[in-house]
Design a protein around this motif. Structure first.
Motif, PDB file in Angstrom:
ATOM      1  N   LEU A 116      -2.809   7.909   2.953  1.00  0.00           N
ATOM      2  CA  LEU A 116      -2.928   7.747   1.497  1.00  0.00           C
ATOM      3  C   LEU A 116      -4.071   8.603   0.940  1.00  0.00           C
ATOM      4  O   LEU A 116      -3.967   9.133  -0.159  1.00  0.00           O
ATOM      5  N   ALA A 117      -5.166   8.701   1.702  1.00  0.00           N
ATOM      6  CA  ALA A 117      -6.302   9.491   1.229  1.00  0.00           C
ATOM      7  C   ALA A 117      -5.985  10.980   1.192  1.00  0.00           C
ATOM      8  O   ALA A 117      -6.551  11.740   0.392  1.00  0.00           O
TER       9      ALA A 117
ATOM     10  N   ALA B  64      -4.435  -1.275   1.471  1.00  0.00           N
ATOM     11  CA  ALA B  64      -4.358  -0.937   2.895  1.00  0.00           C
ATOM     12  C   ALA B  64      -5.632  -1.358   3.619  1.00  0.00           C
ATOM     13  O   ALA B  64      -5.594  -1.875   4.745  1.00  0.00           O
ATOM     14  N   LEU B  65      -6.778  -1.145   2.972  1.00  0.00           N
ATOM     15  CA  LEU B  65      -8.056  -1.583   3.569  1.00  0.00           C
ATOM     16  C   LEU B  65      -8.123  -3.103   3.673  1.00  0.00           C
ATOM     17  O   LEU B  65      -8.673  -3.642   4.650  1.00  0.00           O
ATOM     18  N   LEU B  66      -7.577  -3.804   2.678  1.00  0.00           N
ATOM     19  CA  LEU B  66      -7.522  -5.271   2.753  1.00  0.00           C
ATOM     20  C   LEU B  66      -6.674  -5.716   3.939  1.00  0.00           C
ATOM     21  O   LEU B  66      -6.999  -6.688   4.626  1.00  0.00           O
ATOM     22  N   GLY B  67      -5.581  -4.992   4.174  1.00  0.00           N
ATOM     23  CA  GLY B  67      -4.753  -5.303   5.345  1.00  0.00           C
ATOM     24  C   GLY B  67      -5.515  -5.095   6.636  1.00  0.00           C
ATOM     25  O   GLY B  67      -5.444  -5.911   7.564  1.00  0.00           O
TER      26      GLY B  67
ATOM     27  N   LEU C  29      -5.355   1.877   9.618  1.00  0.00           N
ATOM     28  CA  LEU C  29      -6.268   3.003   9.442  1.00  0.00           C
ATOM     29  C   LEU C  29      -5.494   4.305   9.249  1.00  0.00           C
ATOM     30  O   LEU C  29      -5.879   5.169   8.450  1.00  0.00           O
ATOM     31  N   GLY C  30      -4.382   4.433   9.984  1.00  0.00           N
ATOM     32  CA  GLY C  30      -3.550   5.616   9.790  1.00  0.00           C
ATOM     33  C   GLY C  30      -2.955   5.658   8.390  1.00  0.00           C
ATOM     34  O   GLY C  30      -2.863   6.741   7.771  1.00  0.00           O
ATOM     35  N   LEU C  31      -2.608   4.475   7.887  1.00  0.00           N
ATOM     36  CA  LEU C  31      -2.075   4.398   6.531  1.00  0.00           C
ATOM     37  C   LEU C  31      -3.129   4.786   5.508  1.00  0.00           C
ATOM     38  O   LEU C  31      -2.831   5.499   4.524  1.00  0.00           O
TER      39      LEU C  31
ATOM     40  N   ALA D 224       0.831  -1.208   0.000  1.00  0.00           N
ATOM     41  CA  ALA D 224       0.000   0.000   0.000  1.00  0.00           C
ATOM     42  C   ALA D 224       0.863   1.254   0.000  1.00  0.00           C
ATOM     43  O   ALA D 224       0.538   2.260  -0.647  1.00  0.00           O
ATOM     44  N   VAL D 225       1.984   1.226   0.727  1.00  0.00           N
ATOM     45  CA  VAL D 225       2.871   2.391   0.781  1.00  0.00           C
ATOM     46  C   VAL D 225       3.601   2.578  -0.546  1.00  0.00           C
ATOM     47  O   VAL D 225       3.635   3.677  -1.117  1.00  0.00           O
ATOM     48  N   THR D 226       4.191   1.493  -1.060  1.00  0.00           N
ATOM     49  CA  THR D 226       4.967   1.614  -2.309  1.00  0.00           C
ATOM     50  C   THR D 226       4.063   1.844  -3.513  1.00  0.00           C
ATOM     51  O   THR D 226       4.405   2.586  -4.428  1.00  0.00           O
TER      52      THR D 226
END
Length: 287
Positions: free
Chosen positions: A284-285, A198-201, A278-280, A189-191
């Protein structure tokens, strides 16, 4: 009530009565002649533990008494060749018990001995009353749990412990499986700047967290069952139903309860992972 310190039979059991004629002395049972034998070979068989009421004996003590009585009865038959034998046990003053220590009389009988045992003629109750008494005793008998041997109880506990171990291992495995999943999804999600990944995580953290909390709930239920079986509670032999030991009674609820979710084995592990995800997502948003 006579305590063990003042009990004449306890004095014989401990060897403090020097004039007692002891027939047999074992680790659990002692047999001896009474002071005034009713017939030749009249023998008393008693448990070494001071117990005043027959119903207070343990299943093991009943077994030991039965085996000792049978062994001594056979010795009486071989040694004295009586015509018959009475096995008599009296509990309570109304039943002619005079020494408040459980004892069985083995009374050899001959056709011309002086012993008299007379049963009253006629029934003590009429037919309807007899039927009511029968139903009352049968009802009470159904409420009695079957005697469980020490070995059976140990095996039952072993089965329950195996389930507890399996629940603990499953909990550990869920954490082991989740860590690489979280690392992969959050890292991608970061890369890849993917909110969906990220939501799947985050979803994976929720699913594994619920599974782990449920494993903990089941483990706790079986630990309660273990404690109840170890304490000798009336749980059917070899039953693996943890709801029998549940304070809420019967019924199954497979969703974890709040105490399970916030336990140290769940919340401190899955909480930070979920918050990180959630912070990620928010980061991203906002990009």
């Amino acid at each position: 009530m006579v305590g063990s310190a003042a009990c004449p039979f306890c004095a014989i059991v401990t060897g403090d009565d020097s004039i007692a004629r002891v027939v047999y002395r074992g680790p659990e049972i002692t047999a001896f002649f009474p002071l005034e034998p009713a017939t030749q070979g009249h023998t008393l068989v008693v448990p070494n533990r001071h117990v005043s009421d027959l119903t207070d004996l343990t299943p093991a003590e009943i077994g030991d008494l039965g085996k000792a009585a049978l062994r001594i009865a056979r010795a009486i038959r071989v040694g004295l060749s009586p015509d018959g034998l009475n096995l008599i046990q009296s509990t309570g003053a109304a039943a002619t018990q005079t020494v408040p220590h459980v004892h069985f009389h083995l009374v050899p009988r001959w056709s011309d001995d002086r012993m008299t045992l007379r049963w009253p003629t006629g029934a003590a109750e009429d037919d309807p009353a007899i039927n009511q008494t029968l139903a009352t005793i049968q009802s009470a008998l159904l409420q009695e749990t079957d005697a469980v041997s020490t070995e059976d109880r140990r095996q039952h506990l072993s089965f329950i412990q195996a389930v507890i171990t399996r629940m603990s291992q499953a909990s550990s495995s869920s954490k082991s499986w989740l860590l690489p999943i979280v690392t992969a999804t959050y890292g991608y999600a970061v890369t890849g700047k993917s909110i969906l990944v990220a939501l799947l995580g985050c979803l994976a953290v929720l699913v594994f967290g619920l599974l782990d909390a449920n494993y903990l709930k089941q483990e706790r239920a079986f630990r309660r069952l273990y404690d109840e079986v170890a304490a000798g509670s009336p749980i059917p032999a070899f039953s693996m139903n943890p709801t029998l030991a549940s304070p809420e009674g019967s019924g199954s609820n497979y969703w974890p309860d709040w105490p399970d979710v916030r336990s140290w084995a769940v919340a401190p592990v899955y909480g930070p992972l979920l918050l990180s995800g959630l912070g990620l997502v928010i980061w991203l948003a906002c990009r």
